[in-house]
Design a protein around this motif. Sequence first.
Motif, PDB file in Angstrom:
ATOM      1  N   LEU A 110      35.962  44.752   2.538  1.00 54.25           N
ATOM      2  CA  LEU A 110      35.085  43.579   2.555  1.00 54.25           C
ATOM      3  C   LEU A 110      35.383  42.722   3.774  1.00 54.25           C
ATOM      4  O   LEU A 110      36.134  41.741   3.699  1.00 54.25           O
ATOM      5  N   PRO A 111      34.801  43.052   4.924  1.00 49.50           N
ATOM      6  CA  PRO A 111      35.058  42.271   6.135  1.00 49.50           C
ATOM      7  C   PRO A 111      34.563  40.829   5.979  1.00 49.50           C
ATOM      8  O   PRO A 111      33.418  40.608   5.566  1.00 49.50           O
ATOM      9  N   PRO A 112      35.381  39.848   6.278  1.00 50.05           N
ATOM     10  CA  PRO A 112      34.972  38.456   6.100  1.00 50.05           C
ATOM     11  C   PRO A 112      33.841  38.024   7.019  1.00 50.05           C
ATOM     12  O   PRO A 112      33.124  37.075   6.713  1.00 50.05           O
ATOM     13  N   ARG A 114      31.150  39.472   7.491  1.00 53.84           N
ATOM     14  CA  ARG A 114      29.863  39.888   6.923  1.00 53.84           C
ATOM     15  C   ARG A 114      29.789  39.389   5.477  1.00 53.84           C
ATOM     16  O   ARG A 114      29.881  40.174   4.524  1.00 53.84           O
ATOM     17  N   PRO A 115      29.628  38.076   5.251  1.00 51.77           N
ATOM     18  CA  PRO A 115      29.716  37.527   3.895  1.00 51.77           C
ATOM     19  C   PRO A 115      28.501  37.778   3.020  1.00 51.77           C
ATOM     20  O   PRO A 115      28.569  37.526   1.811  1.00 51.77           O
ATOM     21  N   ARG A 116      27.400  38.240   3.582  1.00 53.21           N
ATOM     22  CA  ARG A 116      26.209  38.546   2.765  1.00 53.21           C
ATOM     23  C   ARG A 116      26.280  40.018   2.374  1.00 53.21           C
ATOM     24  O   ARG A 116      26.000  40.904   3.191  1.00 53.21           O
ATOM     25  N   ARG A 117      26.650  40.284   1.137  1.00 57.86           N
ATOM     26  CA  ARG A 117      26.837  41.666   0.678  1.00 57.86           C
ATOM     27  C   ARG A 117      25.586  42.147  -0.046  1.00 57.86           C
ATOM     28  O   ARG A 117      25.121  41.505  -0.991  1.00 57.86           O
ATOM     29  N   ARG A 219      20.774  37.774   9.241  1.00 59.40           N
ATOM     30  CA  ARG A 219      20.886  39.234   9.186  1.00 59.40           C
ATOM     31  C   ARG A 219      22.212  39.710   9.770  1.00 59.40           C
ATOM     32  O   ARG A 219      22.765  40.727   9.327  1.00 59.40           O
ATOM     33  N   ARG A 220      22.733  38.999  10.749  1.00 60.63           N
ATOM     34  CA  ARG A 220      24.008  39.399  11.348  1.00 60.63           C
ATOM     35  C   ARG A 220      25.181  39.220  10.384  1.00 60.63           C
ATOM     36  O   ARG A 220      26.286  39.685  10.654  1.00 60.63           O
ATOM     37  N   GLU A 221      24.944  38.560   9.254  1.00 59.24           N
ATOM     38  CA  GLU A 221      25.998  38.367   8.262  1.00 59.24           C
ATOM     39  C   GLU A 221      25.948  39.397   7.138  1.00 59.24           C
ATOM     40  O   GLU A 221      26.755  39.356   6.210  1.00 59.24           O
ATOM     41  N   VAL A 222      25.011  40.354   7.208  1.00 55.41           N
ATOM     42  CA  VAL A 222      24.785  41.307   6.116  1.00 55.41           C
ATOM     43  C   VAL A 222      25.580  42.592   6.330  1.00 55.41           C
ATOM     44  O   VAL A 222      25.667  43.114   7.445  1.00 55.41           O
ATOM     45  N   GLU A 223      26.156  43.110   5.250  1.00 51.62           N
ATOM     46  CA  GLU A 223      26.683  44.466   5.224  1.00 51.62           C
ATOM     47  C   GLU A 223      26.172  45.144   3.959  1.00 51.62           C
ATOM     48  O   GLU A 223      26.071  44.504   2.903  1.00 51.62           O
ATOM     49  N   ILE A 224      25.836  46.423   4.084  1.00 51.01           N
ATOM     50  CA  ILE A 224      25.292  47.198   2.974  1.00 51.01           C
ATOM     51  C   ILE A 224      26.400  48.062   2.359  1.00 51.01           C
ATOM     52  O   ILE A 224      27.200  48.673   3.080  1.00 51.01           O
ATOM     53  N   PHE A 225      26.406  48.135   1.037  1.00 49.96           N
ATOM     54  CA  PHE A 225      27.314  48.998   0.287  1.00 49.96           C
ATOM     55  C   PHE A 225      26.450  49.845  -0.647  1.00 49.96           C
ATOM     56  O   PHE A 225      25.604  49.297  -1.361  1.00 49.96           O
ATOM     57  N   ALA A 226      26.650  51.158  -0.652  1.00 50.49           N
ATOM     58  CA  ALA A 226      25.739  52.014  -1.406  1.00 50.49           C
ATOM     59  C   ALA A 226      26.472  53.171  -2.074  1.00 50.49           C
ATOM     60  O   ALA A 226      27.460  53.691  -1.558  1.00 50.49           O
ATOM     61  N   CYS A 227      25.936  53.567  -3.240  1.00 51.55           N
ATOM     62  CA  CYS A 227      26.404  54.763  -3.932  1.00 51.55           C
ATOM     63  C   CYS A 227      25.237  55.329  -4.714  1.00 51.55           C
ATOM     64  O   CYS A 227      24.477  54.581  -5.345  1.00 51.55           O
ATOM     65  N   PRO A 246      26.146  47.293   9.509  1.00 55.96           N
ATOM     66  CA  PRO A 246      27.163  48.213   8.983  1.00 55.96           C
ATOM     67  C   PRO A 246      26.839  48.579   7.544  1.00 55.96           C
ATOM     68  O   PRO A 246      26.265  47.781   6.796  1.00 55.96           O
ATOM     69  N   CYS A 247      27.198  49.792   7.166  1.00 54.93           N
ATOM     70  CA  CYS A 247      26.910  50.271   5.815  1.00 54.93           C
ATOM     71  C   CYS A 247      28.048  51.180   5.375  1.00 54.93           C
ATOM     72  O   CYS A 247      28.441  52.094   6.109  1.00 54.93           O
ATOM     73  N   GLN A 248      28.585  50.911   4.199  1.00 54.87           N
ATOM     74  CA  GLN A 248      29.598  51.773   3.591  1.00 54.87           C
ATOM     75  C   GLN A 248      28.965  52.526   2.432  1.00 54.87           C
ATOM     76  O   GLN A 248      28.257  51.932   1.617  1.00 54.87           O
ATOM     77  N   VAL A 249      29.205  53.833   2.375  1.00 53.32           N
ATOM     78  CA  VAL A 249      28.648  54.662   1.312  1.00 53.32           C
ATOM     79  C   VAL A 249      29.779  55.331   0.548  1.00 53.32           C
ATOM     80  O   VAL A 249      30.790  55.743   1.125  1.00 53.32           O
ATOM     81  N   SER A 250      29.611  55.427  -0.772  1.00 49.50           N
ATOM     82  CA  SER A 250      30.549  56.148  -1.626  1.00 49.50           C
ATOM     83  C   SER A 250      29.895  57.461  -2.021  1.00 49.50           C
ATOM     84  O   SER A 250      28.839  57.475  -2.669  1.00 49.50           O
ATOM     85  N   LEU A 251      30.502  58.568  -1.606  1.00 48.43           N
ATOM     86  CA  LEU A 251      29.908  59.884  -1.818  1.00 48.43           C
ATOM     87  C   LEU A 251      30.233  60.425  -3.203  1.00 48.43           C
ATOM     88  O   LEU A 251      31.331  60.221  -3.728  1.00 48.43           O
ATOM     89  N   GLU A 252      29.270  61.120  -3.782  1.00 45.63           N
ATOM     90  CA  GLU A 252      29.444  61.802  -5.065  1.00 45.63           C
ATOM     91  C   GLU A 252      29.441  63.307  -4.788  1.00 45.63           C
ATOM     92  O   GLU A 252      28.396  63.891  -4.524  1.00 45.63           O
ATOM     93  N   GLU A 253      30.615  63.918  -4.812  1.00 44.57           N
ATOM     94  CA  GLU A 253      30.734  65.344  -4.535  1.00 44.57           C
ATOM     95  C   GLU A 253      31.468  66.032  -5.677  1.00 44.57           C
ATOM     96  O   GLU A 253      32.244  65.403  -6.412  1.00 44.57           O
ATOM     97  N   PHE A 254      31.250  67.348  -5.817  1.00 43.09           N
ATOM     98  CA  PHE A 254      31.992  68.116  -6.817  1.00 43.09           C
ATOM     99  C   PHE A 254      33.468  68.146  -6.435  1.00 43.09           C
ATOM    100  O   PHE A 254      33.809  68.414  -5.281  1.00 43.09           O
ATOM    101  N   MET A 255      34.335  67.864  -7.381  1.00 37.89           N
ATOM    102  CA  MET A 255      35.771  67.867  -7.127  1.00 37.89           C
ATOM    103  C   MET A 255      36.463  68.711  -8.184  1.00 37.89           C
ATOM    104  O   MET A 255      36.172  68.578  -9.369  1.00 37.89           O
ATOM    105  N   ALA A 256      37.401  69.528  -7.737  1.00 38.37           N
ATOM    106  CA  ALA A 256      38.191  70.327  -8.675  1.00 38.37           C
ATOM    107  C   ALA A 256      39.525  69.639  -8.945  1.00 38.37           C
ATOM    108  O   ALA A 256      39.810  69.214 -10.059  1.00 38.37           O
ATOM    109  N   CYS A 257      40.352  69.484  -7.891  1.00 38.16           N
ATOM    110  CA  CYS A 257      41.677  68.895  -8.112  1.00 38.16           C
ATOM    111  C   CYS A 257      41.655  67.378  -8.002  1.00 38.16           C
ATOM    112  O   CYS A 257      42.430  66.694  -8.659  1.00 38.16           O
TER     113      CYS A 257
END
Length: 298
Positions: A110-112, A114-117, A219-227, A246-257
């Motif tokens: 959470l970079p300070p 970019r306070p508009r999440r 707009r310069r204060e916005v960061e996107i978070f997605a899953c 900037p945009c951070q994404v959380s990936l959903e992948e098949f995991m074994a271990c």
Amino acid sequence: MNPQHPPHRGTLFEEAARILSHEDAGSGQWILRVEAPECARRAQPGQFAHIQCSPRLPMRRPLSIQRVNPDAGWVEFLYKTVGDGTRALAEQPVGRSLQVLGPIGRPFTLPPERPRRLLLGGGVGIPPMIFLADRLRQQGEAGTTRAILGSEVPFPFRPRPSQVLWPGLPDGAIGTLPLLEDWGISCRLTSKAGIPGAFDGFVTDLARAWLDGLDPAERREVEIFACGPHPMLEACAELAAEFDLPCQVSLEEFMACAVGGCAGCTVPVRTGESVAMKRVCVDGPVFAAADVFPEPAP
């Protein structure tokens, strides 16, 4: 902790987690709450846990963390039954203990500056957004946080008309997740399945409408978070590139271990001028969207 491992690898614990509640939320969706105090104390938004689905099944399943309560020691998950493992998990009664390994993975940052999440969640990608919203609320950032959640099946909660004004959105975008709105976070719902109260479109449609209405300084204060599903995350990355955000994404992948041993969840990730294969379970699941979804060549 091995100094060669990423810092977040030192927070991994295995616990016998007693099921506190297990709610059928409809459309094959379940909300599971377990007693796992070590995981609850250390979990960060964007992380997940590897859960034993049944005493008779040796292979665990990765589930994104939806909420935690460190004081009460519980961890909550939202999951959907899609195979033998999650169907077996849905049969587990309150009071039974299951082995839980977690928290796992690299969380959101959470970079300070970019306070508009802006939180974008789709389907089983909704839980990390709820966890992140809760953390932002606890940090006093509810008023600058906005969430857009999408689903093509009925939501695992009862939507209600929003009481919070959200300028810039099209008519019909009135449905909200009550939990987030009770936290003071502006939230809207989207669906292409005709769900009452949900906007007829994608999460990126509403996100674009809001971003279009901001002035350049805002707009310069916005960061996107997605899953969410891969196509949704790709669309979020394109949206972020369109508005130079900037945009951070959380990936959903098949995991074994789920601990980096099998390398079954590797994805290509841009590292400088080259591309490397990274393990979603330990190098992610959170990545910079531009590194996972590079812009196509002109």
